[in-house]
Design an enzyme around this catalytic site. Structure first.
Site, PDB file in Angstrom:
ATOM      1  N   SER A 257       0.842  -1.200   0.000  1.00 13.50           N
ATOM      2  CA  SER A 257       0.000   0.000   0.000  1.00 13.50           C
ATOM      3  C   SER A 257       0.870   1.240   0.000  1.00 13.50           C
ATOM      4  O   SER A 257       1.997   1.222   0.516  1.00 13.50           O
ATOM      5  CB  SER A 257      -0.893   0.008   1.245  1.00 13.50           C
ATOM      6  OG  SER A 257      -1.534   1.257   1.408  1.00 13.50           O
TER       7      SER A 257
ATOM      8  N   TYR B  87      -1.144   0.182  10.464  1.00  9.26           N
ATOM      9  CA  TYR B  87      -1.405  -0.397   9.139  1.00  9.26           C
ATOM     10  C   TYR B  87      -0.245  -0.063   8.206  1.00  9.26           C
ATOM     11  O   TYR B  87       0.289  -0.943   7.511  1.00  9.26           O
ATOM     12  CB  TYR B  87      -2.716   0.154   8.574  1.00  9.26           C
ATOM     13  CG  TYR B  87      -2.973  -0.225   7.134  1.00  9.26           C
ATOM     14  CD1 TYR B  87      -3.347  -1.522   6.790  1.00  9.26           C
ATOM     15  CD2 TYR B  87      -2.831   0.716   6.114  1.00  9.26           C
ATOM     16  CE1 TYR B  87      -3.578  -1.874   5.467  1.00  9.26           C
ATOM     17  CE2 TYR B  87      -3.069   0.381   4.794  1.00  9.26           C
ATOM     18  CZ  TYR B  87      -3.440  -0.913   4.475  1.00  9.26           C
ATOM     19  OH  TYR B  87      -3.658  -1.257   3.162  1.00  9.26           O
TER      20      TYR B  87
END
EC number: 1.1.1.-
Length: 268
Positions: free
Chosen positions: A155, A167
């Site tokens: 990501s 995250y």
């Protein structure tokens, strides 16, 4: 004038015909797009997901399209289930695997002061630990195929701040893992690369599209002025698995409409 044999070799550089692939988390979103992309290009694909009902729905759709896809239920946050998955894959593909796409993952977005120990453990187990362990236990199968390609679905959050510290940390670690494995396993003819999407139209990002202000902020941050589509990510994954990409390894590539390189500019 090119000879027939040369034309055949050129075409094979841009085909996945005869190759085998495992895509985790393939029942929806980016995983579903990757399964379809690889199968459309000739690969035999095995995919897994936690939701058996959803998985069977996708399987019926893929069979109707003539794709060679098999499925099994797996929660990649479970070490035991990951090991069972790889046993299944080894059996289905006779001990050889050309492509591993570590796509399954999860996201928990909240202020850093609000992350719990359970949040941290779950994010790391699902996003990072599973990707490492699956790569580790797939290594013999990838090596046996003679030419292996691992793609980590990372990501942009692993490269720049997006308001999701833990995250982002799980994805940043994934990127470094990809670089390390690329160097370590190059002698086994296994390539490893990471793909870093920005905001893509998938179920995982539905909360963005339901908030008009948030969506506009995302689009304003993105030089191309829009969010991405799942097939714009799956096409890069497929390219990295082609024989034509045989000298590309250890790379972290963004699919983000320019968001990760965008600084600040004022336009009166």
């Amino acid at each position: 004038m090119a000879k027939a044999g040369e034309n055949s070799r050129d075409k094979s550089r841009w085909s996945l015909e005869g190759m085998t692939a495992l895509v985790t988390g393939g029942s929806k979103g980016l995983g579903e797009a990757v399964v379809e992309e690889l199968a459309m290009l000739g690969a035999r694909v095995h995919t897994c997901a936690r939701d058996e009902t959803q998985l069977q729905e996708r399987l019926r759709e893929w069979q109707a399209k003539g794709f060679e896809v098999t499925t099994s239920v797996c929660d990649v946050s479970s070490r035991e289930q990951r090991e069972k998955l790889m046993e299944t894959v080894s059996s289905v593909f006779q001990g050889k695997l050309n492509i591993l796409v570590n796509n399954a993952g999860t996201g928990i977005i909240k202020p850093s002061t609000e992350y719990t120990a359970e949040d941290y453990s779950f994010l790391m187990a699902t996003n990072l630990e599973s990707a490492f362990h699956l790569s580790q236990i797939a290594h013999p199968l990838l090596k046996a195929s003679g030419s292996g390609s691992i793609v980590f679905m990372s990501s942009v959050a692993g490269l720049v701040h997006t308001g999701a510290s833990i995250y982002g940390a799980s994805k940043g670690a994934m990127n470094q893992l990809g670089r390390s494995l690329a160097c370590e396993w190059a002698s086994d003819n296994i390539r490893v690369n990471s793909v870093c999407p920005w905001v893509i139209t998938t179920p995982l990002t539905s909360f963005i599209f339901s908030d008009e202000k948030l969506r506009k902020a995302v689009e304003d941050k993105t030089p191309m002025g829009r969010v991405g589509e799942a097939n714009e990510v799956s096409s890069l994954v497929a390219f990295l698995c082609f024989p034509a990409a045989s000298y590309i390894t250890g790379q972290t590539i963004c699919v983000d409409g320019g968001a990760s390189v965008n600084g600040f500019s004022f336009k009166p």
